[in-house]
Design a protein around this motif. Sequence first.
Motif, PDB file in Angstrom:
ATOM      1  N   ARG A 540       0.793  -1.310   0.019  1.00  0.00           N
ATOM      2  CA  ARG A 540      -0.045  -0.051  -0.070  1.00  0.00           C
ATOM      3  C   ARG A 540       0.851   1.149   0.153  1.00  0.00           C
ATOM      4  O   ARG A 540       1.947   1.332   0.667  1.00  0.00           O
ATOM      5  N   LYS A 564      -9.306  -1.942 -16.241  1.00  0.00           N
ATOM      6  CA  LYS A 564      -9.026  -2.342 -14.884  1.00  0.00           C
ATOM      7  C   LYS A 564     -10.279  -3.144 -14.592  1.00  0.00           C
ATOM      8  O   LYS A 564     -11.631  -2.588 -14.710  1.00  0.00           O
ATOM      9  N   ASP A 565     -10.342  -4.467 -14.321  1.00  0.00           N
ATOM     10  CA  ASP A 565     -11.498  -5.480 -14.103  1.00  0.00           C
ATOM     11  C   ASP A 565     -12.430  -5.176 -15.325  1.00  0.00           C
ATOM     12  O   ASP A 565     -13.566  -5.080 -15.186  1.00  0.00           O
ATOM     13  N   PRO A 570      -9.933   4.097 -13.717  1.00  0.00           N
ATOM     14  CA  PRO A 570     -10.493   5.073 -12.765  1.00  0.00           C
ATOM     15  C   PRO A 570      -9.974   6.784 -13.117  1.00  0.00           C
ATOM     16  O   PRO A 570      -8.869   6.707 -13.867  1.00  0.00           O
ATOM     17  N   ASP A 572      -8.373   9.368 -12.430  1.00  0.00           N
ATOM     18  CA  ASP A 572      -7.654   9.597 -11.088  1.00  0.00           C
ATOM     19  C   ASP A 572      -6.190   9.828 -11.818  1.00  0.00           C
ATOM     20  O   ASP A 572      -5.580   9.285 -12.521  1.00  0.00           O
ATOM     21  N   THR A 588      -3.385   2.370  -3.525  1.00  0.00           N
ATOM     22  CA  THR A 588      -4.280   2.209  -2.473  1.00  0.00           C
ATOM     23  C   THR A 588      -5.047   0.825  -2.707  1.00  0.00           C
ATOM     24  O   THR A 588      -5.033  -0.047  -3.705  1.00  0.00           O
ATOM     25  N   ASP A 589      -5.897   0.394  -1.582  1.00  0.00           N
ATOM     26  CA  ASP A 589      -6.315  -1.222  -1.798  1.00  0.00           C
ATOM     27  C   ASP A 589      -7.583  -1.064  -2.948  1.00  0.00           C
ATOM     28  O   ASP A 589      -7.769  -2.260  -3.501  1.00  0.00           O
ATOM     29  N   LYS A 590      -8.136   0.270  -3.131  1.00  0.00           N
ATOM     30  CA  LYS A 590      -8.932   0.158  -4.285  1.00  0.00           C
ATOM     31  C   LYS A 590      -8.321  -0.131  -5.762  1.00  0.00           C
ATOM     32  O   LYS A 590      -9.011  -0.532  -6.780  1.00  0.00           O
ATOM     33  N   ASP A 591      -6.942  -0.036  -5.898  1.00  0.00           N
ATOM     34  CA  ASP A 591      -6.210  -0.394  -7.006  1.00  0.00           C
ATOM     35  C   ASP A 591      -6.017  -2.002  -7.181  1.00  0.00           C
ATOM     36  O   ASP A 591      -5.632  -2.252  -8.407  1.00  0.00           O
ATOM     37  N   ASP A 592      -6.455  -2.761  -6.454  1.00  0.00           N
ATOM     38  CA  ASP A 592      -6.413  -3.948  -6.561  1.00  0.00           C
ATOM     39  C   ASP A 592      -7.340  -4.353  -7.759  1.00  0.00           C
ATOM     40  O   ASP A 592      -8.552  -4.186  -7.693  1.00  0.00           O
ATOM     41  N   GLY A 593      -6.657  -5.598  -8.480  1.00  0.00           N
ATOM     42  CA  GLY A 593      -7.634  -5.897  -9.592  1.00  0.00           C
ATOM     43  C   GLY A 593      -6.903  -6.419 -10.797  1.00  0.00           C
ATOM     44  O   GLY A 593      -5.570  -6.608 -10.658  1.00  0.00           O
TER      45      GLY A 593
END
Length: 1288
Positions: A540, A564-565, A570, A572, A588-593
């Motif tokens: 992270r 992404k997925d 995003p 961003d 960040t954790d939201k970038d997992d995928g």
Amino acid sequence: MQPKIMMRKKSISASKASLVLFLCQMISALDVPLDSKLLEELSQPPTITQQSPKDYIVDPRENIVIQCEAKGKPPPSFSWTRNGTHFDIDKDAQVTMKPNSGTLVINIMNGGKAEAYEGVYQCTARNERGAAISNNIVIRPSRSPLWTKERLEPNHVREGDSLVLHCRPPVGLPPPIIFWMDNAFQRLPQSERVSQGLNGDLYFSNVQPEDTREDYICYARFNHTQTIQQKQPISVKVYSTKPVTERQPVLLTPTGSTSTKVELRGNVLLLECIAAGVPTPVIRWIKEGGELPANRTFFENFEKTLKIIDVSEADSGNYKCIARNILGSAHHVISVTVKAAPYWITAPRNLVLSPGEDGTLICRANGNPKPNISWLANGVPIAIAPEDPSRKVDGDTIIFSHVQERSSAVYQCNASNEYGYLLANAFVNVLAEPPRILTTANKLYQVIADSPALLDCAYFGSPKPEIEWFKGVKGSILRGNEYIFHDNGTLEIPVAQKDSTGTYTCVARNELGKIQNEVHLEVKDATMIIKQPEYKVIQRYGQVSFECIIKHDSTLLPTIIWLKDNDALPDDERFLVGKDNLTIMNVTDKDDGTYTCIVNTTLDSVSASAVLTVVAAPPTPAIIYARPNPPFDLELTGQLERSVELSWIPGDENNSPITNFVIEYEDGLHEPGVWHYQTEVPGTQTTVQLKLSPYVNYSFRVIAVNEIGRSQPSEPSEQYLTKSANPDENPSNVQGIGSEPDNLVITWESLKGFQSNGPGLQYKVSWRQKDVDDEWTSVIVANVSKYIVSGTPTFVPYEIKVQALNDLGYAPEPSEVIGHSGEDLPMVAPGNVQVHVINSTLAKVHWDPVPLKTVRGHLQGYKVYYWKVQSLSRRSRRHVEKKILTFRGNKTFGMLPGLEPYSSYKLNVRVVNGKGEGPASPDKIFKTPEGVPSSPSFLKITNPTLDSLTLEWGSPTHPNGVLISYILKFQPINNTHELGPLVEIRIPANESSMILKNLNYSTRYKFYFNAQTSVGSGSQITEEAVTIMDEGKMAGILRPAVGAGKVQPLYPRIRNVTTAAAETYANISWEYEGPDHASFYVEYGVAGSKEDWKKEIVNGSRSFFVLKGLTPGTAYKVRVGAEGLFGFRSSEDVFETGPAMASRQVDIATQGWFIGLMCAVALLILILLIVCFIRRNKGGKYPVKEKEDAHADPEIQPMKEDDGTFGEYSDTEDHKPLKKGSRTPSDRTVKKEDSDDSLVDYGEGVNGQFNEDGSFIGQYSGKKEKEPAEGNESSEAPSPVNAMNSFV
């Protein structure tokens, strides 16, 4: 399309047999392409395109529109019949026909009455080629009559009794929709106890006191006229009797124990049962002797109504409704019979024929009862229609033979029974048309290499034209297995190669003419991802990058999209998309995928994906992520012959959610102890229906999977042995390839143990020679995978099939494959070998192909053997090294690259099949012309004097012809590296040395030397040398050693200039040879720029310097020079600074709030100074100075140690970009500014060190003397802003 003939089981007469034989030999009808321009030009009988429905209910208040639209060439005329007789619309002022149409408009709104126009209407569309007719259209005006007036008595009912409130709506057209409401126009609530029946009545299974009311009103809504009729209100009064007596169910509707129901195929079947009783009965439905049809059965009205949609004959049977409460039950059986109006099996289709051709019209329909088939010609029963000798009617088929243009007509097929009729028009259009090509001329097709190419040649003609394809303007007709010719004229190249590019010509011809069209094909290289994104695990707040490097055809413009997925990235600014990479900052954790790189061109698309897993940073090890625990408590239920249901309980997921379960099985009968993959399901599912194979003793186990990994397998389930059965499949990968010229080796992939479906697995191997009227030869072999057929002819095709069988029977009939018996070496050599020399290093060889029958195998290509016999310039023979080039397929030419100029070569050509090479063609001799020579083998410059130099050289290693001379060019070089005038000398080819005289003393010269043939000059070799210095200027300079006569190293000189670059600075170091006390300078500039060099003076005689204030990510050129007498420079070096690091810190010095805060602090200090000044003037003592002297904190020392000035930062430092993680030292002191030549601040975060010669040795060291307080310590002195940030 050839007609399908349905054979009946009964024996047929001789005439019937001859008819069937005739039909089987008929020519298929022409297909007319749907080309608007073509359709406009061709004559065509009428076709009905739009008509009103058969049962047409109209609004009596609006005009009646009866539709009839048709097309044809020439445009058809229209007429109508009414109730079977001609309808003369000209005699009725209320009736008009739309222009260019058959649609009738009956004017009701201006005085006409709809009732006067009730009847059966039929439209006829006619032109010179026939007449088409519409359906019989029954016109009826809608009706919405009023309720008949009646006196309604109040209903007095005892609590618990049943009650039926009758609606009895008036008969309307169409029937009305019934609903019950109260005076406030609110629908009456319905439930299992109170509900409305299909006939509109309101049923009470038992009444209760709350049912008392005086406004039960039945409404009838007539949708066609948008009117609602209301029945008079009905009053219900319920009187109570305590207690209420419980009653067992009694059916209110239908009455009795049985009833019947007839419904038509395709309609909705509605069955109803409503029962009385206390408590309120529950209704359940079953079908006797069968199951209710799945996916078509619905329950309505609180399950009192059974609804089956799209009924068929299979839905006939007895349906039982059962009403049940706690006291008992009642039932009723409804016998359902499904009849069927006629429906098509084969509707007649339009025929387009050429004069003299044959064809059929087939009209097949079914129904219950079976419909009667009748034919009409141009709207007239065929029995009384004009005679046509080419036509013969045989039941549901009309046969046409040797048609002529007068045979064109429209035929109608009528299929009818007591429940309805079907009417279809189909025309027979006899055309004589020359060929037409409908594909656009010079159309360009672009495809990717190794993919199919489809070149269109849409055509039409009558008779049907023959299509031929040619490549090139004068190419031969295309044939062979590398092409596929489709019936619609399309040419398919199954595997297009680069040499498939070119112009292709399509030729269409019939007896009436010929036409051709050209199209063009371009074959492009496929787009490839040569470096795909890779799986990444990142902590992270870290940074990660995915690469996607591609290779593509130079004429295609690729676009790269990142997902992404499977969705857009995003929005961003942390996501940075580069030319060939994706970088994510501050993860960040939201970038997992899953991240996918998609490369698109106009012709192809490729993609590659990689998974990014974001994990917590090491300082927070509280959560432990681990593989899940294995599932447990496996259970098998619902065991059937081919399926079973497996369920389990998941184990602990260990802080990482279970993503999926993997189910494996063991076959204890065939492979005990070996576990195979069966299937997998999502992690939220704990049951699965498994498909099984016969004759397998199954055990199952389950493995849980999360992002960390797989769990240990669960304990095996109980075993389940399935029954034996015939094999379901046959062996795969059946091949027939001969190993010897007289055999055929048939191989296949054997079935696996569980695929055998039973004991005694064997194989039936069958073969016969293709294109020869032979019977199949078969043999049954054991469970092996090969069978050899001996005594076969050499390389002939065979039809082969392999069928599995076991003790219970055979598998389904296998498909046939084509194999070949063994190959033998080719018999003949290619003939007419010709060589065309293109240039001194390239030649083209041609040959005639060998006859295919002499290849005796699969033609793999041709091999060209060629070798150099001798060089024409040296006349010396050497070891012969033969080279081989292979040309795949049936090519008849090839290029020979890499030849040596001015040489003699031999070559021969051989054909190659799967067995080997055939005999060689006679050797062909050819010679290559002269070329330019290689560079001279060496150039030495010796014996330097004040005004002369001696040059020696060696002849070229590869003269590539007859040398005619050498070319020597030279020019002086001054102290500023500028070149003087160029002198050129031509030297005879037999010379190997010369003395250059009349040169300047103490001068550097650059020499360029090359050889020449009659073709031109070869590559040159260069050298530099210096004449000896004048004795008067040799003071203080080391004299060259005397003896060898060679040019000695030059003094002074600067060499080995090296650079070590960082983000905004670079360390330059060099080696110097010459007198002491030289003064050096460094010049630098942007590489490739025409701007003047920037100059920096080096302090002292040191051999290193630091360039500061450079731009990140920029390429620079640099050189080192010496001032004074010598005036010389080093060669140039090029380096590139590192990329700029993104900073997460905000430069608060530019923020408004910070400026305001600093102003407020300054104001407070000013006020404090004024107060102090006033107190001092008043004689008071303010001991600030004493406190400062007593507590000398280094952090608040405002003075530099060397000059006593305030510790301010220069402009160059203020404008440097802030580095990520920049902080003050841990002791909170500010280090003093070092000199410009110091390298302490430029060590990439470590302590830089230098050798005695000034070279930088600490740049890549990972050792630190002291760890910084937080983050990575900045490689430059901290700015005041960074110091402030360290406290915020």
